[in-house]
Design an enzyme around this catalytic site. Sequence first.
Site: not given
Length: 396
Positions: A8, A89, A178, A206, A210, A239, A280, A282, A328-329, A332, A382
């Site tokens: 990637n 990718r 994605h 997803h 992004g 974004r 982020d 978090r 990720g989000v 988690n 991926e």
Amino acid sequence: MTAILVVNSGSSSLKYQLIETESERMLAKGLIERIGQERGVSTHATPEGEWSAEPSTPDHEAAFRAMIDAFEEHGPSGIGGLVSAVGHRVVHGGARFFEPTVVTPQVEKDIDELAEYAPLHNPANLAGIRAAQAAFPDVPHVAIFDTAFHQTMPPAAYTYAIDADVAEQYRIRRYGFHGTSHKYVSEKAAAFLGVPLEESRLIVLHLGNGASACAVDGGRSVETSMGFTPLQGLVMGTRSGDLDPAVVFQLARFGGLSLDELDNLLNKRSGMLGLAGSSDLRDVGRKADEGDERARVALDVYCHRIKHYVGAYLAVLGGADAVVFTAGVGENAPGIRAQSLSGLEGLGIAVDAARNRSGERGERRISPDGSPVAVLVIPTNEEVEIARQTAAVVSA
């Protein structure tokens, strides 16, 4: 033993993973950053440990040399004889690429021409392909396109309601992104539920820096939130997601913003960063817990947009077997999952608080037993999906 090297390549980074062909076991992975600078930063990991270095990385070819050096020093060694193919990718395949494709000079030319649709991604992807070909000249190289999975969308879903001749001339349509993740996760979710993929109806979320939603009917993408570019749809790290186009006119006419400034605003200074000062989730969640009103509103906007798409895709699919969180989000952030689906119990969607807050990892159900629509967390991979598709093309 043979392996697929998954690459990637970004404008200033190179992410790689070496995956054993038969077992799909990760043999090694790494990341090289600051390509284009005199000194880069690299990490290389195997099941035995992790190492870091600061190699010289003036260009992508140098980054690949640094990667090979890391393999020789930390393993697996002899990578030249181990790699049977390289999977790349590529973000944008336009309307030209519907499936994994062996890289040829014509394919390189097409990827280059499609750079006008993904100027931040395709040139970097192509640079990585060319550098990898120099490093591994004797094996096939396969391009896996983010947009390919969404080529099954019907015209009603991918067509924008603008002048048809203008749209055709400039290839303006919804492409979606994605796709590799949505394909992998939808197949895993159907298997988890014990439902044949071809009979499944899934809404995949997803959620990372992004973010995109996808309605998957029988293993085929029938609608997705990202559009002509990755800017459309859900709120993301930097974004804006969905926006009235007239906002752009207003900012240009009365704010004096240039096209480049508008591009920068919507792609790099909006989303959670623009709303709450951090991309982020978090950090935003911590600020909200401390009473920061902007952070609280940002989370509300983020989750409201997700709920909006879940409702829309329930209508598109005529119901769903599951809503699936990934990336990720999605994997988690239990608070985001709960808030995004809050109030949908009347549609058969509910989150079990204890299951959602559990420290369990891996594939899991977070909805109550007996819920009409399951709510799942399925980790995406991926790299494994790219390796699978690469191996399938090479062996065909």
